[in-house]
Design an enzyme around this catalytic site. Structure first.
Site, PDB file in Angstrom:
ATOM      1  N   ASP A  22      -1.539 -18.245 -10.501  1.00 56.23           N
ATOM      2  CA  ASP A  22      -2.761 -18.953 -10.118  1.00 56.23           C
ATOM      3  C   ASP A  22      -2.554 -19.772  -8.834  1.00 56.23           C
ATOM      4  O   ASP A  22      -1.449 -20.236  -8.564  1.00 56.23           O
ATOM      5  CB  ASP A  22      -3.186 -19.876 -11.272  1.00 56.23           C
ATOM      6  CG  ASP A  22      -4.638 -20.299 -11.165  1.00 56.23           C
ATOM      7  OD1 ASP A  22      -5.385 -19.725 -10.344  1.00 56.23           O
ATOM      8  OD2 ASP A  22      -5.040 -21.216 -11.913  1.00 56.23           O
ATOM      9  N   GLY A  23      -3.619 -19.919  -8.084  1.00 57.61           N
ATOM     10  CA  GLY A  23      -3.576 -20.790  -6.914  1.00 57.61           C
ATOM     11  C   GLY A  23      -3.718 -20.072  -5.581  1.00 57.61           C
ATOM     12  O   GLY A  23      -3.584 -20.704  -4.522  1.00 57.61           O
ATOM     13  N   HIS A  39      -4.636 -13.984  -1.714  1.00 57.83           N
ATOM     14  CA  HIS A  39      -4.310 -12.909  -2.671  1.00 57.83           C
ATOM     15  C   HIS A  39      -3.234 -11.983  -2.091  1.00 57.83           C
ATOM     16  O   HIS A  39      -2.326 -11.559  -2.805  1.00 57.83           O
ATOM     17  CB  HIS A  39      -5.567 -12.107  -3.033  1.00 57.83           C
ATOM     18  CG  HIS A  39      -6.602 -12.905  -3.772  1.00 57.83           C
ATOM     19  ND1 HIS A  39      -6.292 -13.706  -4.856  1.00 57.83           N
ATOM     20  CD2 HIS A  39      -7.943 -13.033  -3.605  1.00 57.83           C
ATOM     21  CE1 HIS A  39      -7.404 -14.296  -5.304  1.00 57.83           C
ATOM     22  NE2 HIS A  39      -8.419 -13.902  -4.565  1.00 57.83           N
ATOM     23  N   LEU A 133      13.291  -2.715 -16.401  1.00 54.37           N
ATOM     24  CA  LEU A 133      12.342  -3.828 -16.543  1.00 54.37           C
ATOM     25  C   LEU A 133      10.953  -3.248 -16.788  1.00 54.37           C
ATOM     26  O   LEU A 133      10.500  -2.396 -16.021  1.00 54.37           O
ATOM     27  CB  LEU A 133      12.339  -4.678 -15.256  1.00 54.37           C
ATOM     28  CG  LEU A 133      11.193  -5.681 -15.078  1.00 54.37           C
ATOM     29  CD1 LEU A 133      11.282  -6.811 -16.106  1.00 54.37           C
ATOM     30  CD2 LEU A 133      11.213  -6.285 -13.662  1.00 54.37           C
ATOM     31  N   LEU A 197      -4.536 -21.708 -20.854  1.00 56.28           N
ATOM     32  CA  LEU A 197      -4.157 -20.299 -21.010  1.00 56.28           C
ATOM     33  C   LEU A 197      -5.202 -19.347 -20.444  1.00 56.28           C
ATOM     34  O   LEU A 197      -4.893 -18.179 -20.188  1.00 56.28           O
ATOM     35  CB  LEU A 197      -3.891 -19.978 -22.484  1.00 56.28           C
ATOM     36  CG  LEU A 197      -2.625 -20.634 -23.065  1.00 56.28           C
ATOM     37  CD1 LEU A 197      -2.507 -20.327 -24.549  1.00 56.28           C
ATOM     38  CD2 LEU A 197      -1.371 -20.154 -22.333  1.00 56.28           C
TER      39      LEU A 197
END
Ligand code: IPE
Ligand code: IPE
Ligand code: MG
Length: 244
Positions: A22-23, A39, A133, A197
């Site tokens: 976020d941010g 973004h 991963l 959340l």
């Protein structure tokens, strides 16, 4: 569910890290730039985050890329975000394959455009043999909807006589979620100083350690991830038991 192996001990390295990235908007705004620049820069932060998680031996990384509520944003921003996803996947796929990353997407695909659905399906297929991963991308994801869909499928199975209501327990329910087979996150990080959340992994985060970082996602670097993991390792996970 038995008592986890980490019971009464300080936590070791997390197996599964989840991130609410976020941010981006605030990062761009602070520089007088359009939100898409934030973004784009956020996508760069994601690139090295995946590398760093892989180097640290983390098995699962779940990232919140687009929530089911993010459709409320202006159409041009939604289009920019979907465009960025297309560019990112096309550009990064060879590197991800080389690094042994397996991609998995969760979230409702119905509202995504046809080409995005095809692209994410192909990305999953191309990487399905990889095991170093697993990167789980939450795209048009909303946790409440995921839980409702699971409940609906179980109700249908019960009506069809395939399942007795009393057979529905936590493991059975978990297997109906889009995260079936993936261990619950050990550590959930949210950047940008927000402490909520936002409809992310509500069921799965029942005993997840939450770490909130003031850093805006595009600025989130390897040191910030290391700091969040160190914070996690200082925590004592008790799962409701007495402190050790
Ligand atoms: C997170 O950054 C990215 C997405 C939600 C897709 P934001 O766009 O929410 O950035 P802020 O919260 O407005 O700063
Ligand atoms: C959560 O961030 C969703 C993603 C990071 C993709 P938002 O920025 O959409 O969340 P709110 O609106 O601040 O709760
Ligand atoms: Mg935000």
């Amino acid at each position: 569910m038995g008592v986890p192996a980490t019971y009464g001990q300080k936590s070791s390295a997390p197996v599964h890290v989840a991130i609410i990235m976020d941010g981006n908007g605030r990062w761009a705004k602070a520089r007088g730039l359009p939100r898409i620049v934030g973004h784009n820069q956020g996508a760069e932060a994601l690139r090295w985050t995946i590398r760093h998680c892989s180097a640290l031996g983390i098995a699962y990384l779940t990232i919140y890329a687009f929530s089911s509520e993010n459709w409320k944003r202006p159409q041009h921003e939604v289009d920019d975000l979907m465009g960025l996803l297309r560019i990112y996947l096309n550009r990064e796929l060879p590197e991800l394959v080389k690094e042994g990353v397996r991609l998995k997407f969760i979230g409702d695909r119905d509202r995504l455009s046809r080409d995005v659905v095809d692209l994410i399906g192909e990305s999953e297929k191309t990487t399905e043999a990889n095991s170093r991963l697993t990167v789980v991308v939450a795209l048009n994801y909303g946790s409440r909807n995921e839980i409702v869909q699971a409940a609906r499928r179980l109700a249908e199975s019960a009506i069809d006589g395939k399942l007795l209501p009393e057979e529905i327990d936590e493991p059975v329910f978990s297997r109906e979620l889009t995260t079936a087979g993936i261990p619950d996150p050990d550590l959930l990080i949210r950047t940008s100083g927000e402490q909520r959340l936002s409809n992310f992994l509500l069921w799965q985060s029942a005993y997840t350690e939450l770490v909130f970082s003031p850093v805006l996602w595009p600025d989130f670097g390897p040191d910030d991830l290391d700091a969040a993991i160190s914070e996690f390792q200082r925590r004592e996970r008790r799962y409701g038991a007495s402190s050790g």
